[in-house]
Motif scaffolding. Structure first.
Motif, PDB file in Angstrom:
ATOM      1  N   ALA A  74      44.482  18.563 -24.111  1.00  0.00           N
ATOM      2  CA  ALA A  74      44.130  17.570 -25.131  1.00  0.00           C
ATOM      3  C   ALA A  74      45.165  17.592 -26.244  1.00  0.00           C
ATOM      4  CB  ALA A  74      42.746  17.869 -25.688  1.00  0.00           C
ATOM      5  N   GLY A  75      45.580  16.409 -26.669  1.00  0.00           N
ATOM      6  CA  GLY A  75      46.566  16.316 -27.742  1.00  0.00           C
ATOM      7  C   GLY A  75      47.997  16.277 -27.262  1.00  0.00           C
ATOM      8  N   GLU A  76      48.219  16.479 -25.955  1.00  0.00           N
ATOM      9  CA  GLU A  76      49.568  16.429 -25.406  1.00  0.00           C
ATOM     10  C   GLU A  76      49.816  15.087 -24.723  1.00  0.00           C
ATOM     11  OE1 GLU A  76      51.961  18.910 -25.825  1.00  0.00           O
ATOM     12  OE2 GLU A  76      50.410  19.520 -27.247  1.00  0.00           O
ATOM     13  N   SER A  77      51.070  14.831 -24.360  1.00  0.00           N
ATOM     14  CA  SER A  77      51.456  13.534 -23.813  1.00  0.00           C
ATOM     15  C   SER A  77      51.935  13.644 -22.377  1.00  0.00           C
ATOM     16  CB  SER A  77      52.565  12.907 -24.669  1.00  0.00           C
ATOM     17  OG  SER A  77      52.149  12.739 -25.996  1.00  0.00           O
ATOM     18  N   VAL A  78      51.978  12.508 -21.719  1.00  0.00           N
ATOM     19  CA  VAL A  78      52.531  12.414 -20.370  1.00  0.00           C
ATOM     20  C   VAL A  78      54.049  12.272 -20.464  1.00  0.00           C
ATOM     21  CG1 VAL A  78      52.647  10.968 -18.305  1.00  0.00           C
ATOM     22  CG2 VAL A  78      50.451  11.398 -19.390  1.00  0.00           C
ATOM     23  N   ASN A  79      54.753  12.901 -19.519  1.00  0.00           N
ATOM     24  CA  ASN A  79      56.202  12.733 -19.440  1.00  0.00           C
ATOM     25  C   ASN A  79      56.629  12.837 -17.980  1.00  0.00           C
ATOM     26  OD1 ASN A  79      56.610  15.653 -18.887  1.00  0.00           O
ATOM     27  ND2 ASN A  79      55.943  15.873 -21.016  1.00  0.00           N
ATOM     28  N   THR A  80      57.918  12.724 -17.730  1.00  0.00           N
ATOM     29  CA  THR A  80      58.401  12.724 -16.347  1.00  0.00           C
ATOM     30  C   THR A  80      58.254  14.079 -15.665  1.00  0.00           C
ATOM     31  OG1 THR A  80      60.633  13.123 -17.226  1.00  0.00           O
ATOM     32  CG2 THR A  80      60.028  10.845 -16.720  1.00  0.00           C
ATOM     33  N   SER A  81      58.048  15.151 -16.433  1.00  0.00           N
ATOM     34  CA  SER A  81      57.915  16.475 -15.829  1.00  0.00           C
ATOM     35  C   SER A  81      56.483  16.798 -15.413  1.00  0.00           C
ATOM     36  CB  SER A  81      58.412  17.560 -16.792  1.00  0.00           C
ATOM     37  OG  SER A  81      57.582  17.610 -17.949  1.00  0.00           O
ATOM     38  N   ASN A  82      55.508  16.052 -15.914  1.00  0.00           N
ATOM     39  CA  ASN A  82      54.115  16.336 -15.550  1.00  0.00           C
ATOM     40  C   ASN A  82      53.410  15.136 -14.915  1.00  0.00           C
ATOM     41  OD1 ASN A  82      53.524  14.602 -17.692  1.00  0.00           O
ATOM     42  ND2 ASN A  82      53.080  16.270 -19.124  1.00  0.00           N
ATOM     43  N   ALA A  83      54.189  14.140 -14.487  1.00  0.00           N
ATOM     44  CA  ALA A  83      53.585  12.956 -13.869  1.00  0.00           C
ATOM     45  C   ALA A  83      54.511  12.386 -12.808  1.00  0.00           C
ATOM     46  CB  ALA A  83      53.275  11.902 -14.928  1.00  0.00           C
ATOM     47  N   THR A  84      53.930  11.629 -11.903  1.00  0.00           N
ATOM     48  CA  THR A  84      54.685  10.938 -10.865  1.00  0.00           C
ATOM     49  C   THR A  84      54.025   9.592 -10.598  1.00  0.00           C
ATOM     50  OG1 THR A  84      55.630  11.145  -8.644  1.00  0.00           O
ATOM     51  CG2 THR A  84      53.368  11.900  -8.933  1.00  0.00           C
ATOM     52  N   SER A  85      54.612   8.823  -9.706  1.00  0.00           N
ATOM     53  CA  SER A  85      54.053   7.501  -9.399  1.00  0.00           C
ATOM     54  C   SER A  85      53.423   7.509  -8.016  1.00  0.00           C
ATOM     55  CB  SER A  85      55.146   6.429  -9.461  1.00  0.00           C
ATOM     56  OG  SER A  85      56.126   6.673  -8.462  1.00  0.00           O
ATOM     57  N   LEU A 105      53.428   5.061 -22.663  1.00  0.00           N
ATOM     58  CA  LEU A 105      52.371   6.077 -22.571  1.00  0.00           C
ATOM     59  C   LEU A 105      52.791   7.386 -23.225  1.00  0.00           C
ATOM     60  CD1 LEU A 105      49.549   6.675 -21.407  1.00  0.00           C
ATOM     61  CD2 LEU A 105      50.669   7.460 -19.317  1.00  0.00           C
ATOM     62  N   LYS A 106      54.084   7.670 -23.256  1.00  0.00           N
ATOM     63  CA  LYS A 106      54.571   8.911 -23.848  1.00  0.00           C
ATOM     64  C   LYS A 106      54.246   9.006 -25.336  1.00  0.00           C
ATOM     65  CE  LYS A 106      58.505   9.454 -20.673  1.00  0.00           C
ATOM     66  NZ  LYS A 106      59.976   9.460 -20.561  1.00  0.00           N
ATOM     67  N   THR A 107      54.013   7.884 -25.977  1.00  0.00           N
ATOM     68  CA  THR A 107      53.703   7.888 -27.416  1.00  0.00           C
ATOM     69  C   THR A 107      52.222   8.089 -27.684  1.00  0.00           C
ATOM     70  OG1 THR A 107      53.412   5.472 -27.493  1.00  0.00           O
ATOM     71  CG2 THR A 107      55.643   6.327 -27.799  1.00  0.00           C
ATOM     72  N   TYR A 108      51.424   8.191 -26.635  1.00  0.00           N
ATOM     73  CA  TYR A 108      49.982   8.394 -26.782  1.00  0.00           C
ATOM     74  C   TYR A 108      49.620   9.842 -26.460  1.00  0.00           C
ATOM     75  CZ  TYR A 108      49.210   3.366 -27.197  1.00  0.00           C
ATOM     76  OH  TYR A 108      49.211   2.056 -27.635  1.00  0.00           O
ATOM     77  N   LYS A 109      48.454  10.274 -26.914  1.00  0.00           N
ATOM     78  CA  LYS A 109      47.989  11.641 -26.717  1.00  0.00           C
ATOM     79  C   LYS A 109      46.729  11.651 -25.865  1.00  0.00           C
ATOM     80  CE  LYS A 109      51.133  13.087 -29.642  1.00  0.00           C
ATOM     81  NZ  LYS A 109      52.317  13.862 -29.202  1.00  0.00           N
TER      82      LYS A 109
END
Length: 241
Positions: A74-85, A105-109
């Motif tokens: 909680a409080g962290e963001s999605v990025n290319t290292s923790n997500a895929t398509s 989406l990276k600007t959201y928590k």
């Protein structure tokens, strides 16, 4: 003379039996037609063709969305290292986050912990701070021995003040003669959530130092921060993990 006549009569006879003429053959019975089986076969062919058509249409009506590969606290963001398509069937009733929207989406928590393998939707995120109501995030720096070796984000822990001086000066005896620590020298929080875990880079190998961000009740934040500033915080796993 009589002998010759008999011989001549025998020569005119044929030894093979007479064959019936073509017109004398027995008639062949007509084949029995089964219209029900023919109709069933045609129906199965049509059903198979329709099913194949639907599969092709569904395969073409897909959308590329975001899927989490590593747990996001909680409080962290999605990025290319923790997500895929991944490709999913398009459904307008589900608020999927499309892969093309990853930068936004990276600007959201994350509002709460998002576990690995989750296909995310927009409702899981909020702009800016996303701490739960009544909670505070407190950073603590721990030394080896002050935290479980297998601690990770999402764990539930109890937080203790392990300053021996404050524990000794604030202890009292109850009716049974046993001593109990006051709030400043013992348990500070009985249930806190580990939000993030960060090692002290390469120093962790030699020193075992670890930095945690804990989610605690706002009423407990000051006590945790005070003990953390003195280097007297220890955390232990409790039930709820």
């Amino acid at each position: 003379m009589k002998i010759q006549e008999r011989t001549g009569a025998g020569q005119g006879r044929s030894a093979a039996p007479a064959q019936p003429s073509v017109g004398d053959r027995l008639p062949t019975p007509p084949r029995e037609r089964k219209p029900a089986l023919a109709a069933l076969a045609v129906l199965l062919i049509l059903v198979g063709a329709l099913g194949a058509t639907m599969l092709v249409l569904q395969a073409g009506d897909r959308v590329e969305v975001v899927k989490v590969t590593k747990e996001i606290p909680a409080g962290e963001s999605v990025n290319t290292s923790n997500a895929t398509s991944v490709l999913v069937a398009k459904d307008d009733s589900i608020n999927y986050v499309e892969w093309s929207q990853l930068d936004t989406l990276k600007t959201y928590k994350a509002k709460s912990t998002i576990y690995a393998g989750t296909v995310v939707i927009g409702d899981m995120f909020a702009k800016g701070s996303s701490l739960p109501a009544g909670k505070a995030a407190v950073g603590v720096a721990l030394k080896e021995g002050q935290y479980p070796s297998d601690i990770k984000a999402g764990d539930t822990v109890a937080v203790y003040d392990v300053d021996s001086r404050s524990s000794g000066s604030n202890s009292s005896s109850d009716n049974n003669g046993s001593s109990s620590a006051a709030s400043s020298g013992g348990l500070i929080v009985d249930s806190a959530k580990v939000n993030t875990v960060a090692a002290d880079d390469d120093a962790t190998v030699s020193t075992g130092n670890l930095s945690l961000t804990l989610l605690v009740d706002q009423s407990d934040a000051a006590a945790v921060a005070k003990a953390a500033s003195a280097g007297a915080v220890a955390v232990v796993h409790v039930s709820g993990n």
